[in-house]
Each structure stands twice: as structure tokens, then as C-alpha cells.
Scaffold this active site. Structure first.
Site, PDB file in Angstrom:
ATOM      1  N   ARG A 169       0.846  -1.205   0.000  1.00 23.61           N
ATOM      2  CA  ARG A 169       0.000   0.000   0.000  1.00 23.61           C
ATOM      3  C   ARG A 169       0.875   1.247   0.000  1.00 23.61           C
ATOM      4  O   ARG A 169       1.546   1.547   0.988  1.00 23.61           O
ATOM      5  CB  ARG A 169      -0.928   0.007   1.214  1.00 23.61           C
ATOM      6  CG  ARG A 169      -1.795   1.270   1.280  1.00 23.61           C
ATOM      7  CD  ARG A 169      -2.998   1.130   2.204  1.00 23.61           C
ATOM      8  NE  ARG A 169      -2.660   1.054   3.607  1.00 23.61           N
ATOM      9  CZ  ARG A 169      -3.555   1.180   4.602  1.00 23.61           C
ATOM     10  NH1 ARG A 169      -4.830   1.380   4.308  1.00 23.61           N
ATOM     11  NH2 ARG A 169      -3.168   1.081   5.859  1.00 23.61           N
ATOM     12  N   ASP A 453      -3.675   3.210  13.883  1.00 26.62           N
ATOM     13  CA  ASP A 453      -2.844   3.821  12.849  1.00 26.62           C
ATOM     14  C   ASP A 453      -3.336   5.238  12.604  1.00 26.62           C
ATOM     15  O   ASP A 453      -4.122   5.771  13.393  1.00 26.62           O
ATOM     16  CB  ASP A 453      -2.803   2.963  11.583  1.00 26.62           C
ATOM     17  CG  ASP A 453      -4.163   2.861  10.879  1.00 26.62           C
ATOM     18  OD1 ASP A 453      -5.095   3.620  11.226  1.00 26.62           O
ATOM     19  OD2 ASP A 453      -4.280   2.027   9.960  1.00 26.62           O
TER      20      ASP A 453
END
Length: 540
Positions: A169, A453
Site C-alpha cells: 500500500r 494507525d
């Protein structure tokens, strides 16, 4: 790519790192320069389009499926490209940053897929960006090990085990890489991450029967997917890689993208693998886009908004139906729980919730799901094994009975829960703790037994901003105000000082995290992404 040296217009503005010459080769930098020159201008135009669309949402307080792309949605004949063997079975995916220890643990975890994250789970220090690429190269050559300097414990790839397939990603379109310039302009972080990874690994992966596979974050429209598709086409041609080698899974984690799922798959159809249903970034996107559209869009405490909420269920069921109609995988959301080594009762309660969530996803037709910790891999696998058996997926479940109207995706006011004073405290606690770790270069952080996150910090600070600007009154009679937020933040800072002790507190970046959280939560002008002002605070 015939170039053997970077253009003089390519500038790396950072202190040298160990082994960076293996990643920042002349040929690789020349490739990045060409990506930048070809695609950065259109990326800038699309960011401007985002701003115009947000203005329209503020004016209308609504969204709808696009009338100009109805023909794509109505056409029953098109499908995404056939799935490569390495991505057929995605029943368990583990996520995490690309530091050396995580790289080894994720590949060894028993999960089918590892989302190797250069985005929300990675604090974009130059060291993390460059050495993350080194770690992946080492992993593919099976030349990677790690010894923890604190514990002395050693980590290595299991010699005979089947390793997880990597789906990498890159950063979202909105972020720039401050350490790399082409023609005097900062290079988009997305192109840096994609370009370096593709340049060094595409052919090597194809030789092993896998390929350059990507998760695409924070897309807001099908035009942004079209840009990525053009990047893929160019990159494959430029490096002599067969067209169609790239496969991309798109995270539908913005409310605007939820109205363009079919169109996003269509734009990427020669390179598409599937769509993923997130949670925190999706809620963050709703707050961001509808933040000034009245009380209807005020979200309650983040932990009270589950995937069974009507508007979230509409989103996930539409995603499954869309993916399977077009031959793509539908991947479920994150199980962020981190098992406690000391409290079995905490584990028991949390694991039952995780099991119920994964059972729901498998029952709804998802083909796989995410976990944040290796201990959750067996649990997630069991939920999907019970439904899939020996089948690699359930794309034959077309969910044709699902009908989702435009209004269903925005039915936030269907929630019975309301913001609470404890929710404000939690938003401050989690936001401050995460930002402090991020400033020290840590992007995936265990906080209160959850792996958090950057999406965590985004929803935390956005809820504080929204509640204050909506004049929310909590159950205890207190009103959400800047003064109350400052009071809660000051108390949390004091609690942290007492908990950590003066020496450890001073060694951290707690005051800076406190100030940054309050700035993005209280400023009259809403900051589109917390990571934009925070990026300037990173040491390197």
C-alpha cells in the site's frame, strides 16, 4: 528503462542512510522522475477537484450516484481481469508497516496476504520510506533476519513455510515526499512508494509466480482510479513488464468513493483485484465531508459505530454485491484487537467480538478480511473456513437481493447512540498517544489493546472538531467547547507525566503531540488531513 543515471533535476534532500544506494539507484530515480513529470500535474488537478466537490457537499448536504456514469453501472457485460493464482484465496490478510521485524512476522504469520503498508501504519520518515523498500527486497531474496536489541530475540523467515503474498500500500495522493524533488517540485509520496517498489520488484515477483500487487488508499473518485490505471500502464511498458501484471485492490474508505464503486472497478478493470471495506477512514471521511451540514451528520463515539449500523451495513453490502457482480474480491475490515499477555478476561471478551465480526463478514459474502496481529490469524481463518470450505472465495454469491439507495449510505441519523463525555476523553487520549508515537517514527501503535494507525488519529481529532462546532451537549450536561477540550487534554498530559515519570516523559514528544492535536481539533479552519501539518514535525 534505458536510462542509467538520474536527471540532474532529481534531488534527494536527506542525510544518507545505510544501504540507500541499493534503492535510490540512478535508474530508479530516473524512473521516478518520469512518473512525476507524466502524472503529478493530473494528480494536482484531481486534488483541486476534491476541494470543489467538498464545497458542493457543504452546499447541498447530499451525495448521489453519478448520472453521467449510469451506463457503466447498467452494463451487465463487463468484468475485471481474471484473478492471478496468488490472489485467489484471500481469506486472511494481515496488515502492518514494513519495518524489519514486522516484515518477517507478517510473512511467517500464516495469513494468505500481507498488506505491506507505506501509508497509515507507517510514519513517513525518510528512514522508514527507504529502509522499508530495502526490507521488502531482502524478503523477496530470502535474505532477511532481525535481532531485537532490547530482548535479544532473533527473527527469520521459516525456510520451508509458504509465505504470505505481499500486497503493498503506497501513500495516498494527497501526501508529498519532502526529501525528493524533480524539476524543483516535491514528488507525490504515492509515486515514490509505487515507483521504487515496482522498479525493484516487479520482475522478481513475476519470476516467483506472483506479481506487483497494490492496495490503493483514500481514492475519492473514479477519476483518481483512472490516474492509477494510467500509471500502471505506463510503468509496465517502461520496464518491459507484461501488461496486466499489476493487480490493485482499492480501499473504499471515503464516502464519495462509496458512490463510485462500479466506476472505480471499471477504470481499473484490466488491473483490478477487488475492493476493501474499511471503518475508521470511512467514518473520518463522513465527518470531513459533512462536518458543517447540521446535526444529522454528527457521529457518536467512534467505538459505538459498529459495522452493523444501518448506514455502515448499506456500505458493506453494496460493496460485496458490486465486487461479485464484476468478478472481484470483496475484502472485509480490520480486527484491530491486540491480545493481552496479562489479562485473559480482556482477551475472552474481545476475541468473542472479533469472532462475531468475522462470522458476520463471511456470512455476508466477503471473501476475506483483515487482522492486525498474528494471534488473530487462526480465528479469522476459522470464520471463513466455515463458509468457504475448500473454495478460495465466494464470488458466486452475487447478493442480487441487495438494494442500496443513495440516502441509505448517509443515514447517520439512524444511530441511537450519542456523543458522550467519555468519548471526548477517549478521543483526546488516543489521539495524543498516537500522534506522539507517530512523531517518533512509529505508525502502528498498540493503545488500550487496539492496534491504531493514522486513521485513528484522524477520526479522533475530527470528532472533537465536529462536536465542538455542532455545539454537542454530553449526557453529564457539559457542552463540547474548546475550553473543555483543552481541559481534558491538559489532564491527560498530566496523567501521562505521572504514569511515565519525568525522565521518560521528557524523552518523548508529549507536549508537541498535545499541541498538534489541539491545533487540528480546535482551529476554525478544518485541516483536510492531520498528516499534512504533522509531516513538518517529523525529525527526518
Amino acid at each position: 528503462m534505458s536510462a542509467t543515471a538520474p536527471s540532474p533535476a532529481v534531488v534527494v534532500d536527506a542525510e544518507p542512510l545505510p544501504r540507500q544506494e541499493e534503492v535510490l539507484t540512478g535508474e530508479a530515480l530516473a524512473f521516478l522522475a518520469e512518473l512525476h513529470r507524466r502524472f503529478a500535474p493530473r494528480r494536482s488537478e484531481l486534488l483541486e477537484r476534491r476541494a470543489r466537490r467538498r464545497e458542493e457537499i457543504a452546499r447541498t448536504a447530499s451525495l448521489d450516484f453519478l448520472p453521467e456514469t449510469a451506463a457503466i453501472r447498467d452494463d451487465d457485460t463487463w468484468r475485471v481481469a481474471p484473478c492471478p493464482d496468488a490472489l485467489l484465496d484471500r481469506r486472511v490478510e494481515i496488515t502492518g508497516p514494513t519495518d524489519r521485524k514486522m516484515t518477517i512476522n507478517a510473512l511467517n504469520s500464516g495469513a494468505r496476504i500481507w498488506l505491506a503498508d507505506f501509508e497509515d501504519a507507517l510514519s513517513p520518515t525518510w528512514e522508514n520510506v527507504v529502509l522499508g523498500q530495502v526490507n521488502l527486497i531482502d524478503a523477496y531474496t530470502r535474505d532477511i533476519d532481525f535481532t531485537d536489541p532490547a530482548s535479544g530475540k532473533s527473527y527469520a523467515l521459516r525456510p520451508d513455510a509458504e509465505l504470505a503474498t505481499v500486497v503493498m500500500r503506497p501513500r495516498g495522493w494527497h501526501l508529498e515526499e519532502r526529501h525528493l524533488e524533480v524539476d524543483g517540485e516535491k514528488v507525490p509520496g504515492a509515486l515514490v512508494d509505487f515507483g521504487l517498489y515496482f522498479f525493484h520488484n516487479a520482475r522478481r515477483l513475476l519470476e516467483t509466480g506472483k506479481g506487483p500487487y497494490f492496495y490503493l488508499p483514500k481514492l475519492e473518485s473514479h477519476l483518481e482510479a483512472r490516474l492509477w490505471n494510467d500509471v500502471f500502464v505506463y510503468a509496465q511498458d517502461a520496464l518491459g513488464v507484461p501488461q496486466g501484471s499489476v493487480r490493485a485492490t482499492v480501499l473504499i474508505e471515503t464516502i464519495t468513493a462509496a458512490y463510485e464503486m462500479e466506476e472505480i472497478l471499471y477504470e481499473l478493470r484490466d488491473h483490478a483485484s477487488g475492493l476493501n471495506a474499511g471503518r475508521w477512514d470511512y467514518l473520518f471521511s463522513i465527518v470531513k465531508n459533512f462536518r458543517d451540514c447540521g446535526p444529522k451528520f454528527v457521529l457518536p463515539d467512534r467505538n459505538s459505530v459498529t459495522m452493523t449500523a444501518p448506514f455502515m451495513r448499506a456500505y458493506t453490502e453494496l460493496l460485496v454485491r458490486t465486487c461479485h457482480r464484476r468478478g472481484a474480491h470483496a475484502i472485509g475490515g480490520m480486527a484491530a484487537f491486540i491480545p493481552s499477555r496479562r489479562d485473559e478476561e480482556v482477551n475472552k471478551v474481545a476475541l468473542e467480538k472479533v469472532r462475531a465480526d468475522k462470522d458476520r463478514e463471511a456470512g455476508d459474502g466477503f471473501d476475506g478480511s483483515w487482522v492486525a496481529h498474528p494471534d488473530l490469524v487462526p480465528l479469522c481463518r476459522a470464520s471463513f473456513d466455515a463458509v468457504l470450505g475448500e473454495r478460495p472465495h465466494q464470488k458466486d454469491r452475487l447478493r442480487e437481493e441487495v438494494e442500496v439507495r443513495a440516502a441509505d449510505l448517509l443515514a447517520v441519523d439512524s444511530l441511537e447512540a450519542r456523543p458522550t463525555s467519555a468519548g471526548l476523553v477517549n478521543a483526546v487520549q488516543v489521539g495524543m498517544r498516537y500522534i506522539e508515537a507517530w512523531l517518533r517514527g512509529l505508525g502502528a501503535v498498540a493503545i488500550f489493546n487496539l492496534m491504531e494507525d493514522a486513521a485513528t488519529a484522524e477520526i479522533s481529532r475530527s470528532q472533537i472538531w465536529q462536536w465542538i462546532n455542532a455545539g454537542v451537549e454530553f449526557e453529564n450536561g457539559e457542552k463540547a467547547t474548546p475550553e473543555l477540550a483543552r481541559k481534558v487534554a491538559a489532564e491527560e498530559l498530566g496523567n501521562l507525566r505521572a504514569e511515565l515519570g519525568e525522565e521518560a516523559f521528557a524523552a518523548g514528544r508529549w507536549q508537541e503531540a498535545h499541541d498538534l492535536l489541539l491545533k487540528v481539533a480546535l482551529d476554525e479552519r478544518y485541516e483536510e488531513f492531520l498528516t499534512l501539518p504533522a509531516y513538518g514535525h517529523l525529525a527526518a
